[in-house]
Scaffold this active site. Sequence first.
Site, PDB file in Angstrom:
ATOM      1  N   GLY A  71       0.806  -1.213   0.000  1.00 56.36           N
ATOM      2  CA  GLY A  71       0.000   0.000   0.000  1.00 56.36           C
ATOM      3  C   GLY A  71       0.841   1.267   0.000  1.00 56.36           C
ATOM      4  CB  THR A  72       3.918   2.225   1.821  1.00 51.58           C
ATOM      5  OG1 THR A  72       3.362   1.919   3.091  1.00 51.58           O
ATOM      6  CG2 THR A  72       4.812   3.448   1.936  1.00 51.58           C
ATOM      7  CG  ASN A 151      -5.135   3.541   8.868  1.00 52.00           C
ATOM      8  OD1 ASN A 151      -5.494   4.475   8.150  1.00 52.00           O
ATOM      9  ND2 ASN A 151      -4.156   3.652   9.738  1.00 52.00           N
ATOM     10  CD  GLN A 179      -6.883  -1.235   7.182  1.00 50.96           C
ATOM     11  OE1 GLN A 179      -7.576  -2.215   7.426  1.00 50.96           O
ATOM     12  NE2 GLN A 179      -5.606  -1.195   7.527  1.00 50.96           N
ATOM     13  N   GLY A 200      -1.678  -6.317  -0.165  1.00 49.21           N
ATOM     14  CA  GLY A 200      -1.961  -7.742  -0.018  1.00 49.21           C
ATOM     15  C   GLY A 200      -2.027  -8.222   1.424  1.00 49.21           C
ATOM     16  CB  THR A 237      13.191  -8.747 -10.659  1.00 49.93           C
ATOM     17  OG1 THR A 237      14.299  -8.406 -11.490  1.00 49.93           O
ATOM     18  CG2 THR A 237      12.727 -10.168 -10.969  1.00 49.93           C
ATOM     19  CB  CYS A 325       4.548   2.593  19.866  1.00 50.34           C
ATOM     20  SG  CYS A 325       5.154   2.416  21.534  1.00 50.34           S
TER      21      CYS A 325
HETATM   22  C1  LIG Z   1      -5.107   2.849   4.891  1.00 51.93           C
HETATM   23  C2  LIG Z   1      -3.730   2.336   4.682  1.00 51.93           C
HETATM   24  N1  LIG Z   1      -2.981   2.814   3.679  1.00 51.93           N
HETATM   25  C3  LIG Z   1      -1.743   2.377   3.438  1.00 51.93           C
HETATM   26  C4  LIG Z   1      -1.156   1.417   4.222  1.00 51.93           C
HETATM   27  C5  LIG Z   1       0.229   0.951   3.923  1.00 51.93           C
HETATM   28  O1  LIG Z   1       0.196  -0.321   3.336  1.00 51.93           O
HETATM   29  P1  LIG Z   1       1.474  -1.287   3.397  1.00 51.93           P
HETATM   30  O2  LIG Z   1       1.620  -1.720   4.812  1.00 51.93           O
HETATM   31  O3  LIG Z   1       1.113  -2.421   2.482  1.00 51.93           O
HETATM   32  O4  LIG Z   1       2.641  -0.528   2.896  1.00 51.93           O
HETATM   33  C6  LIG Z   1      -1.877   0.909   5.303  1.00 51.93           C
HETATM   34  C7  LIG Z   1      -1.257  -0.073   6.228  1.00 51.93           C
HETATM   35  O5  LIG Z   1      -1.586  -0.145   7.383  1.00 51.93           O
HETATM   36  C8  LIG Z   1      -3.193   1.360   5.540  1.00 51.93           C
HETATM   37  O6  LIG Z   1      -3.930   0.896   6.548  1.00 51.93           O
END
Ligand SMILES: Cc1ncc(COP(=O)(O)O)c(C=O)c1O
Length: 379
Positions: A71-72, A151, A179, A200, A237, A325
């Site tokens: 996601g990041t 999240n 989410q 994923g 890759t 944290c």
């Molecule tokens: C809403 C949301 N966006 C992005 C991310 C980041 O995803 P990833 O952990 O796959 O990099 C998260 C992870 O907690 C998330 O909850």
Amino acid sequence: MNRIYMDHAATSPVHPEVVEAMIPYFTEKFGNPSSIHSYGRDARKLLDEARIVCAKSINARPNEIIFTSGGTEADNMAVIGAATARQTDGRHVITTAAEHHAVLHACGELENRDFEVTYLNTDEEGRISMDELRASLREDTILVSIMYGNNETGTVQDIKEIGILLKDHPAYFHSDAVQAYGLADLDVNELGVDLLSVSGHKINAPNGTGFLYVKEGVKLSPLAFGGEQERKRRAGTENTAGIAGFKKAIELMVAQKQDRAETYLRFRELLMNELRENEVEFLYNGSFEHVLPHVLNVSFVGVKTEVLLVSLDIAGIAVSSGSACTAGSMEPSHVLTAMYGTNERTKSAVRFSFGYGNTESEIKKAADETAKIVKRLRK
Ligand SMILES: Cc1ncc(COP(=O)(O)O)c(C=O)c1O
């Protein structure tokens, strides 16, 4: 001690069938998808098949899917990649104060690069105002990034309505659906989004997998340079074993989505009812109506979040606060701060999140233990 995992919004256990699906891509089908020989062709076939599965799950076309490391990366690619590609059209971006840091910090980086970012406020339910969004739109707005479901609180925004509002505006519309994917019905055409992020490891695939949906015709500057993978949009890759697992996790998720959503909604109710029956006071954080089924965020005023998390951990129950944290102390959550300000409520919040493997008896046990601990700490 039987431990109970209730932090599925942070990450989820990899499903045994997903592990099974990955193994051949470590052992026999380990080829590089860019290679011409049969090993490479096996790996390429997997990518093609997985791309179709990803696309179908959101009603997109396979060529609109870019595999990412999660996601990041998908969020960064959408925010920085789209803004960079369109910087000659304008330098204004709109997002919300309650986004995940993957979007917020990417927007911060845009500010370092002389873009201007508007951060929309949220109300007490964590929802943005359509009027504020409408008023913030400018001629030079090139990107609007608003998450589907939060999240920390599970609060859902009206993505479809925002899509309609943006239909006649040239800004790209990105939504972080990390989410929501797996629990909400996501159809990119109905939602009117140009970009959508998915991860994923929230749906029982391994960490380090995900994709970005990029609507055909949307311009995107790459973040990394190197090979010509993913149609020159994401060099490197491909993580074939991870993608094999991700594909399987999506197939399982599609078949079980409705069931999962109903089960987790029941868990939310059950947990709150158990707390009430135990006569422990709590504040509900978020929206009752617009919420993802698997997240429950509550505050136990008078009990510090970190103390409660540690006490629950000792009792074998893994939950979290959505916030980071640092050096043993909790930073106040930016999401709850946007909703309520910094106060006792934001400093005593915990997030329960449900997923694969959780049972009703676990929910009851978690609620009873929480009630016991909260009562003890409040004394
Ligand atoms: C809403 C949301 N966006 C992005 C991310 C980041 O995803 P990833 O952990 O796959 O990099 C998260 C992870 O907690 C998330 O909850």
